[in-house]
Design an enzyme around this catalytic site. Structure first.
Site, PDB file in Angstrom:
ATOM      1  N   THR A   1      13.797   7.670 -23.579  1.00 46.75           N
ATOM      2  CA  THR A   1      13.427   9.000 -23.072  1.00 46.75           C
ATOM      3  C   THR A   1      12.498   9.712 -24.059  1.00 46.75           C
ATOM      4  O   THR A   1      12.379   9.313 -25.226  1.00 46.75           O
ATOM      5  CB  THR A   1      14.670   9.885 -22.860  1.00 46.75           C
TER       6      THR A   1
ATOM      7  N   GLY B   1      19.537  -6.177 -18.801  1.00 48.10           N
ATOM      8  CA  GLY B   1      20.870  -5.610 -18.607  1.00 48.10           C
ATOM      9  C   GLY B   1      21.336  -4.903 -19.869  1.00 48.10           C
ATOM     10  O   GLY B   1      22.178  -5.431 -20.606  1.00 48.10           O
ATOM     11  N   TYR B   2      20.759  -3.757 -20.133  1.00 49.69           N
ATOM     12  CA  TYR B   2      21.167  -2.975 -21.317  1.00 49.69           C
ATOM     13  C   TYR B   2      22.052  -1.789 -20.898  1.00 49.69           C
ATOM     14  O   TYR B   2      23.160  -1.613 -21.380  1.00 49.69           O
ATOM     15  CB  TYR B   2      19.969  -2.374 -22.052  1.00 49.69           C
ATOM     16  N   SER B   3      21.503  -0.929 -20.006  1.00 46.74           N
ATOM     17  CA  SER B   3      22.144   0.366 -19.707  1.00 46.74           C
ATOM     18  C   SER B   3      23.466   0.170 -18.974  1.00 46.74           C
ATOM     19  O   SER B   3      23.610  -0.745 -18.159  1.00 46.74           O
ATOM     20  CB  SER B   3      21.221   1.217 -18.840  1.00 46.74           C
TER      21      SER B   3
ATOM     22  N   GLU C   1      13.024  12.379 -25.534  1.00 44.72           N
ATOM     23  CA  GLU C   1      13.783  12.878 -26.688  1.00 44.72           C
ATOM     24  C   GLU C   1      13.970  11.769 -27.730  1.00 44.72           C
ATOM     25  O   GLU C   1      13.881  12.014 -28.935  1.00 44.72           O
ATOM     26  CB  GLU C   1      15.155  13.417 -26.241  1.00 44.72           C
TER      27      GLU C   1
ATOM     28  N   GLU D   1       9.038  -3.466 -25.894  1.00 43.51           N
ATOM     29  CA  GLU D   1       9.251  -2.813 -24.597  1.00 43.51           C
ATOM     30  C   GLU D   1       8.073  -1.951 -24.169  1.00 43.51           C
ATOM     31  O   GLU D   1       7.797  -1.796 -22.989  1.00 43.51           O
ATOM     32  CB  GLU D   1      10.522  -1.958 -24.635  1.00 43.51           C
TER      33      GLU D   1
END
Ligand SMILES: Cc1cc2nc3c(=O)[nH]c(=O)nc-3n(C[C@H](O)[C@H](O)[C@H](O)COP(=O)(O)OP(=O)(O)OC[C@H]3O[C@@H](n4cnc5c(N)ncnc54)[C@H](O)[C@@H]3O)c2cc1C
Length: 696
Positions: free
Chosen positions: A676, A436-438, A678, A552
């Protein structure tokens, strides 16, 4: 690299730095014939360089890479290749400066590299391998790299071999040239990146170093990754003294692309100054284009690789066999993997309890864990093999992935009680943990999380919303990033909790995605959690996140690309008309190069982890390369299917059962989740290349 390779590198790097500074490269460009420094050649001879008798191809590749870094004005690669060829065929005499004509000749060898300074040219003339030594040299011609090229007449020659033997000897020499020129191009590319990075640190515009602009950072990160990938691929192709033709071609193509892109990026970073002859980058830019052209159009080389792969029955390289890999394959063959995949496709939940528990029962979920945790103590290379096999099989492992990374984080940052209550249940396959990060307003900027946790005695009260909480509908716990102090800098006011999912106040709503995978929105309303579920210090959540983010990345990133290619080929083999088409072959060849390079980047990451290091930059490179390569491959293979490419799974006659169409959609998310592209580029630019922090 081995200690021996490191030592060799240092010797050659020192030699070229001393003896071949850019001023000498420039002076040689204006000499006659151009591009040859006879005094430097003599010094190289004192070091034993041009012959390097008895050296392995791997050792020659180390020398060639350092030569490429210096763009030294001597014909090192051609002479090494020609000398080895002459020795192999038992030619009489030992010319001082032999070279090799790469293109088949017909009485005349056209634009031979080093032809203007060589005293012998080895060429394949019709069905004969010949050496010409008599002064038939045409005058050196003006050219892009100001190299000592010249056309040779082969009338006065000695025949070294005939027929199939002649062709085979020449082909082997050209493969060696591919590997060694690949190494030289890698060296050139590495130096081009360094020159660009140095300039970007020093040059200021708008009051800041231009290296802090993301447009500059990301382009340099991309080319640095491509050059690293080529470096590893060249080293891999050079491990056997007789290079595998497919790997030699792949290494050459990767190095050509990497060096050209690196030199072009670095030139561009210099603005108008890159265009000035006074700046060194133009020396690199010209050679990056010129060196590969000695073999002809690189597009023909890609087509040739496609033909080689076709001749080999499109058999993709197999990883080295091991008892553990065989065991994993046997378990997967028996674990109902296909049925589990089918269920995951139907539900969108990329996890299957029966399958997961079967693998856990075999000890595979705990394979990389130490025996005190009930694990098998496998090292990171074996864990890499495990994940390669899982990905090749397409196994539904998202829940395993998130749970494992939280368990690893608890092992480092949790309390004893948390470790003992949670880790064994994860490793036995009993429970899953979701992330539950984003949040709606914080994704890449994960530290901007706003979900509040407020202390109430021995408890915390949590309110907020999380986005993309994958597997929240199956998990027993959520590893929840919360804000406990809104009055300090954002990284300082975060705290992590392991919240049981059956706690009152948690609501889970599904999100359906482009590729059919299910993820969730999770809502937290007055959720009460005991302080014992706090992981790490109050307001110390960012330290815990750093550990969690490092875990991760999966040990392998290329499994999905490998699977896509195998699925495509299995289907296409039954359609002989497809695999003979040149555009199809070149697209497959291109994906093959990307796959092999990505595999090497993953292996490097695993080797560093096994050595006890935390390969942050190397992990970002592996993730960036593999996910972008998957996107490229899925799109280009989809195109090869023409009108039928649009047919999805379930449609009669869907090519490869719709696997390519599905992968075209799914591949997009691989460049988003787990950081991402980027974000990976920024990590590579700032932590890897040392560019100044961008103003994000
Ligand atoms: C299928 C799926 C599953 C997921 N599973 C989970 C999960 O289980 N748990 C969880 O917590 N999250 C999960 N995520 C969320 C995922 O981690 C985020 O989507 C990702 O971090 C990007 O955040 P965002 O979507 O808010 O995009 P944003 O961060 O808003 O990014 C939008 C665009 O801006 C770019 N961008 C953002 N910041 C920068 C910058 N500094 N410099 C340059 N460009 C930038 C990004 O690269 C991107 O192209 C999942 C996402 C998906 C799609």
């Amino acid at each position: 690299m081995s200690a021996h390779a490191d030592e060799l590198r240092d010797v050659f790097r020192g030699f070229f730095a001393r003896e071949s500074p850019p001023a000498r490269v420039r002076a040689a460009e204006d000499a006659q014939p151009p591009g040859f420094d006879s005094a430097l050649w003599a010094r190289a001879g004192e070091l034993g360089l041009p012959a390097m008798d008895g050296a392995t191809l791997a050792e020659l590749a180390v020398a060639a890479r350092e030569y490429g870094r210096a763009v030294a004005p001597i014909p090192l690669v051609e002479t090494l290749v020609a000398s080895r060829l002459l020795t192999r065929v038992g030619a009489d005499g030992a010319p001082a400066l032999p070279t090799v004509a790469l293109q088949p000749a017909a009485g005349v060898a056209h634009l031979v590299p080093a032809g203007a300074v060589a005293d012998a040219v080895v060429a394949l003339d019709g069905h004969e391998l010949v050496v010409a030594t008599d002064g038939a040299v045409a005058t050196a011609v003006p050219n892009l790299a100001r190299a000592p090229l010249a056309t040779w007449s082969l009338t006065s020659r000695t025949v070294l071999a005939r027929g199939a033997d002649a062709a085979a000897q020449h082909a082997r020499a050209v493969d060696e040239w591919r590997v060694l020129t690949g190494a030289a191009l890698v060296g050139l590319g590495q130096r081009a990146v360094e020159i660009g990075v140095d300039y970007a640190k020093a040059r200021h515009q708008f009051g800041v170093p231009i290296g802090s602009f993301q447009a500059i950072q990301h382009r340099l990160a991309d080319v640095a990754t491509a050059v690293d990938a080529a470096d590893l691929l060249v080293a891999h192709a050079a491990t056997t003294d007789r290079p595998d033709p497919e790997l030699a071609a792949a290494a050459f193509l990767a190095a050509t692309r990497g060096a050209r892109d690196a030199a072009a990026a670095s030139l561009h970073v210099h603005g108008g100054y890159g265009f000035m002859l006074e700046y060194d980058i133009q020396l690199y830019f010209r050679r990056a284009a010129a060196w590969p052209l000695a073999l002809g159009d690189p597009a023909d080389e890609l087509a040739r690789l496609g033909d080689l792969l076709a001749d080999a029955g499109w058999a993709l390289p197999e990883p080295p066999p091991s008892a553990f890999r065989a065991e994993v394959r046997a378990v997967l063959a028996d674990a109902g993997t296909d049925e589990a995949i089918a269920r995951a496709d139907t539900t969108g939940t990329v996890h299957d309890w029966a399958f997961h528990r079967r693998l856990a029962g075999q000890g595979l979920v705990a394979a990389g864990w130490e025996p005190e945790w009930g694990g098998q103590g496998r090292d990171d290379r074996e864990v890499l093999a495990l994940w390669e096999e899982l990905e090749r099989a397409g196994a539904p492992t998202d829940g395993w992935g998130t749970s494992e990374l939280v368990a690893r984080t608890l092992a480092v940052a949790g309390t004893d009680e948390q470790r003992h209550r949670i880790v064994p249940r994860v490793l036995s396959g009993e429970i899953l943990i979701c992330l539950g990060y984003s949040e709606p307003d914080s994704g890449s900027d994960v530290a901007a999380a706003a979900t509040r946790a407020e202390r109430d005695g021995d408890q915390w009260v949590i309110n907020g919303q999380k986005m993309f909480t994958t597997l929240a509908h199956e998990a027993s716990y959520v590893f929840l990033l919360t804000r406990t102090n809104p009055d300090v800098a954002k990284h300082r006011g975060l705290t992590l909790f392991l919240v049981p999912m059956d706690t009152p106040g948690i609501e889970v709503t599904p999100i359906l995605t482009l590729s059919g995978e299910r993820t969730n929105i999770t809502y937290y309303t007055d959720v009460r959690v005991a302080d014992e579920w706090r992981v790490g210090a109050v307001d110390g959540g960012w330290d815990v996140m750093r550990v969690a983010l490092a875990f991760e990345r999966r040990p392998t990133m290329v499994g999905e690309l490998d699977r896509l290619l195998r699925q495509y080929l299995e289907w296409a083999r039954r359609r002989p008309g497809l695999l003979v088409q040149a555009p199809v072959r070149t697209r497959l060849a291109s994906a093959f190069v990307d796959l092999e390079a990505g595999r090497r980047l993953s292996e490097r990451m695993a080797a560093l982890t096994a050595a006890g290091e935390l390969p942050i930059v190397e992990g970002s490179m592996a993730k960036l390369w593999s996910s972008e390569a998957l996107v490229r491959a899925a799109a280009s293979l989809l195109d090869t299917l023409g009108v039928d490419g649009v047919l999805s799974a379930g449609a009669p006659d869907a090519p490869a059962g719709g696997a390519v169409e599905l992968m075209h959609r799914h591949s997009q998310v691989t460049t988003i989740r787990a950081g991402t592209s980027e974000i990976q580029r920024t990590i590579i630019a700032e932590r890897g290349l040392g560019l100044p922090r961008s103003g994000r």
